[in-house]
Design an enzyme around this catalytic site. Structure first.
Site, PDB file in Angstrom:
ATOM      1  N   ASP A 162       0.819  -1.205   0.000  1.00 19.28           N
ATOM      2  CA  ASP A 162       0.000   0.000   0.000  1.00 19.28           C
ATOM      3  C   ASP A 162       0.861   1.267   0.000  1.00 19.28           C
ATOM      4  O   ASP A 162       1.770   1.391   0.829  1.00 19.28           O
ATOM      5  CB  ASP A 162      -0.878  -0.031   1.262  1.00 19.28           C
ATOM      6  CG  ASP A 162      -1.983   0.991   1.233  1.00 19.28           C
ATOM      7  OD1 ASP A 162      -2.831   0.907   0.332  1.00 19.28           O
ATOM      8  OD2 ASP A 162      -2.014   1.877   2.111  1.00 19.28           O
ATOM      9  N   GLU A 193       1.979  -0.154  -4.675  1.00 16.94           N
ATOM     10  CA  GLU A 193       0.879   0.716  -5.086  1.00 16.94           C
ATOM     11  C   GLU A 193       1.390   2.122  -4.965  1.00 16.94           C
ATOM     12  O   GLU A 193       1.897   2.516  -3.913  1.00 16.94           O
ATOM     13  CB  GLU A 193      -0.327   0.507  -4.184  1.00 16.94           C
ATOM     14  CG  GLU A 193      -1.554   1.198  -4.729  1.00 16.94           C
ATOM     15  CD  GLU A 193      -2.117   2.256  -3.814  1.00 16.94           C
ATOM     16  OE1 GLU A 193      -3.177   2.806  -4.146  1.00 16.94           O
ATOM     17  OE2 GLU A 193      -1.503   2.561  -2.779  1.00 16.94           O
TER      18      GLU A 193
HETATM   19  O1  ISL Z   1      -8.320   6.352  -3.976  1.00 21.47           O
HETATM   20  C1  ISL Z   1      -7.729   7.396  -3.962  1.00 21.47           C
HETATM   21  C2  ISL Z   1      -8.370   8.650  -4.337  1.00 21.47           C
HETATM   22  O2  ISL Z   1      -9.701   8.420  -4.653  1.00 21.47           O
HETATM   23  C3  ISL Z   1      -6.331   7.472  -3.623  1.00 21.47           C
HETATM   24  O3  ISL Z   1      -6.017   8.679  -3.048  1.00 21.47           O
HETATM   25  C4  ISL Z   1      -5.949   6.350  -2.696  1.00 21.47           C
HETATM   26  O4  ISL Z   1      -6.187   6.761  -1.392  1.00 21.47           O
HETATM   27  C5  ISL Z   1      -4.503   6.051  -2.918  1.00 21.47           C
HETATM   28  O5  ISL Z   1      -4.415   5.427  -4.160  1.00 21.47           O
HETATM   29  C6  ISL Z   1      -3.939   5.160  -1.845  1.00 21.47           C
HETATM   30  O6  ISL Z   1      -4.717   4.017  -1.686  1.00 21.47           O
HETATM   31  C7  ISL Z   1      -4.370   3.068  -0.736  1.00 21.47           C
HETATM   32  O7  ISL Z   1      -4.096   3.623   0.536  1.00 21.47           O
HETATM   33  C8  ISL Z   1      -5.174   4.237   1.222  1.00 21.47           C
HETATM   34  C9  ISL Z   1      -6.463   3.411   1.220  1.00 21.47           C
HETATM   35  O8  ISL Z   1      -7.539   4.215   1.603  1.00 21.47           O
HETATM   36  C10 ISL Z   1      -6.751   2.816  -0.145  1.00 21.47           C
HETATM   37  O9  ISL Z   1      -7.880   2.001  -0.100  1.00 21.47           O
HETATM   38  C11 ISL Z   1      -5.515   2.085  -0.562  1.00 21.47           C
HETATM   39  O10 ISL Z   1      -5.688   1.370  -1.765  1.00 21.47           O
HETATM   40  C12 ISL Z   1      -4.688   4.438   2.624  1.00 21.47           C
HETATM   41  O11 ISL Z   1      -4.204   3.232   3.131  1.00 21.47           O
END
Ligand code: ISL
Length: 556
Positions: A202, A256
């Site tokens: 993440d 990610e």
């Molecule tokens: O989805 C987003 C905007 O609509 C992005 O800002 C997203 O928060 C970003 O891609 C990071 O995502 C990951 O970390 C976040 C979590 O909320 C997401 O579900 C996860 O995929 C924080 O852990």
């Protein structure tokens, strides 16, 4: 330049499970691990190879599990460690690999590290997080949180601010501290020793911070993720993680990286650098997006992004995905979810995803063409991002109806509505009267049971393509070439391997399309089509394609 080096994680197809929305076995309205176990045979029938499980760890769920309270415990609502072990063993029995989510840019504020950290400035855990004094009585910098407001929260006890890029219940961990890094490596070993096959990491590029915390300019504030994802020590941290842990196991990693440039993605995944195997690049899935607004985009723009992601040497391998739990449903964004075109366009997107160069990631429900939900009021959303940003957006002068209509295109909750298994109440997802997030009311038409029984369904199309892709080295490793980059309706490309060339033609519009084809392709044989009637098996000089028609040909 030669061919890319072969690897299992380049050849196999990943299926993402968002556990709270996949299948509820214990009847509390929320998915769980026993629910997943009950659907393993379904995944085998579909033909995927690897499951990526979104967080299953103990969490107060400020952000649906992306806020971890205990990295070695299973979330109560999902089950127990015994359930996890059973699930992993059953996946292995069926030859399916499992990768789990590693969320270590931040923890929950309820993690015992944070409780200790905030208890006093002298506490040994203080340096596990990022604390700063105020600047002239205010936050240490103007950095914003992705989920609304400042990225700094004042803790009254020690009168210092802690950093949180996401909600204030998700304090950022301090990767500058070697002890913290060791803790993370030990968590990784704990799960790898159980037998998981790797991690989706993440927001991994965010772990390295610009420690000067200089105020952002007005233009930087529009896209803070670019600053957040460009910390100076990212490569060093990833390299250390690889040396210390990953290199000891035969596993896959996929980073990610919201905010990450293509260049950084390619650097983090350059095989010679030994950092990550893969990293998601968001250019394609977020084409036309600006924050919560979904603007228009053209097909040539989209094609350019696919070309760009392939414009690389053979030391870097791309990912291919059109949706995930943070983005709307692919058929609603890239296809057309009207009753007339949904099936054809969902199949077209299947062909696109499974014939591009790169490791494909499918998201639960995509294989039956699940669509966006129609939100009619704000109280229907669950997402922390919307709840956090709501006031701020409205205060900036945006009308509530405008915001709602944009969210109907862009919200993360579209992908989080429960999986539609059958036409029973709650789509067969749960026996409870209510599920944690409302089921899409089209579940009576769009569900797994219907599609298993219909060999012309979207499900069967995915299944056929997955079978065809398996072990097909020319399709997996073949070179990518866009043969008509400027065509406004048709996406046409080739994949050329050592033996064969595949030609894929996709009419990405709801009207008839024509396209002239070079003599070179005359005589190619049709092997896949999403149209059952009017089957033309040989390429003619001018191809005519019906609305959302998709075909694949092969050289003979
Ligand atoms: O989805 C987003 C905007 O609509 C992005 O800002 C997203 O928060 C970003 O891609 C990071 O995502 C990951 O970390 C976040 C979590 O909320 C997401 O579900 C996860 O995929 C924080 O852990």
């Amino acid at each position: 330049m030669g061919r890319p080096k072969k690897a299992w994680w380049k050849e196999q197809v990943v299926y993402q499970i968002y556990p709270r929305s996949f299948k509820d076995a214990n009847g509390d309205g929320m998915g769980d691990l026993q629910g997943i176990i009950s659907k393993i045979d379904y995944l085998v029938a579909l033909g995927i190879d690897i499951v990526w499980l979104s967080p299953h760890f103990d969490s107060p769920n400020a952000d649906n599990g992306y806020d971890i309270r205990d990295y070695r415990k299973v979330m109560d609502a999902f089950g127990t460690m015994a359930d996890f072990d059973e699930m992993l063993a059953k996946f292995k029995e069926k030859g399916i690999k499992l990768i789990i989510d590693l969320v270590v840019n931040h923890s929950s504020d309820e993690h015992h590290w944070f409780k200790q950290s905030k208890s006093s400035k002298e506490n040994p855990y203080r340096e596990y997080y990022i604390w700063r004094p105020d600047k002239n009585g205010k936050e240490p910098s103007n950095w914003p949180s992705f989920f609304g407001g400042s990225a700094w929260e004042l803790d009254p006890k020690t009168n210092e601010y802690y950093l949180h890029y996401f909600s204030k219940k998700q304090p950022d961990l301090n990767w500058e501290n070697p002890e913290l890094r060791e803790e993370v490596y030990s968590i990784m070993r704990f799960w790898l020793d159980k037998g998981v096959d790797g991690f989706r990491m993440d927001v991994i590029p965010l772990i390295s911070k610009h420690l000067d915390f200089n105020d952002m300019s007005a233009s930087e504030l529009k896209h803070p993720e670019i600053i957040y994802a460009s910390g100076p020590r990212i490569h060093e941290f990833l390299r250390e993680m690889n040396d210390t842990v990953l290199s000891q196991y035969d596993v896959m990693t996929v980073g990610e990286g919201f905010g990450v440039s293509r260049a950084l993605t390619q650097r983090m995944t350059d095989e010679r650098r030994k950092e990550l195997n893969l990293s998601f690049l968001f250019d394609i899935v977020r084409v036309g997006r600006d924050n919560w607004r979904q603007g228009d985009f053209t097909l040539p723009q989209l094609k350019e992004l696919f070309t760009a992601q392939n414009d690389t040497d053979n030391f870097h391998w791309p990912t291919v995905f059109l949706n995930n739990h943070d983005n709307p449903r692919s058929v609603s964004k890239f296809g057309c979810d009207s009753p007339e075109h949904r099936v054809a366009s969902a199949k077209l997107l299947a062909l696109l995803t499974l014939t591009q160069r790169g490791t494909p990631f499918l998201f639960q429900g995509e294989e039956i063409g699940m669509t966006n939900y129609c939100f009619t009021s704000f109280d229907q959303f669950d997402d922390v991002e919307i709840r956090g940003n709501y006031r701020q957006v409205l205060r900036s002068g945006v009308g509530a109806l405008t915001y709602l209509s944009e969210l109907n295109k862009s919200s993360r909750d579209h992908s989080r509505t429960p999986m539609q298994w059958s036409n029973e109440a709650q789509g067969g997802f749960t026996h409870a009267e209510k599920s944690w997030l409302a089921i899409n009311n089209n579940y009576e038409q769009i569900n797994v049971a219907n599609q298993l029984a219909d060999t012309n369904s979207v499900f069967h199309f995915y299944k056929t393509l997955l079978e065809m892709r398996r072990g097909n080295d020319d399709l997996i490793y073949g070179d990518y070439f866009d043969i008509a980059p400027d065509h406004e309706q048709v996406f046409a490309y080739t994949r050329t391997g050592t033996q064969k060339t595949f030609l894929i033609v996709l009419n990405m519009s709801g009207t008839l399309a024509c396209m002239k084809l070079d003599d070179l392709y005359h005589g190619y044989k049709l092997i896949v089509s999403n149209y059952t009637n009017d089957y033309v098996s040989w390429v003619r000089e001018t191809l005519e394609l019906g609305p959302w028609e998709a075909r694949m040909y092969v050289s003979v």
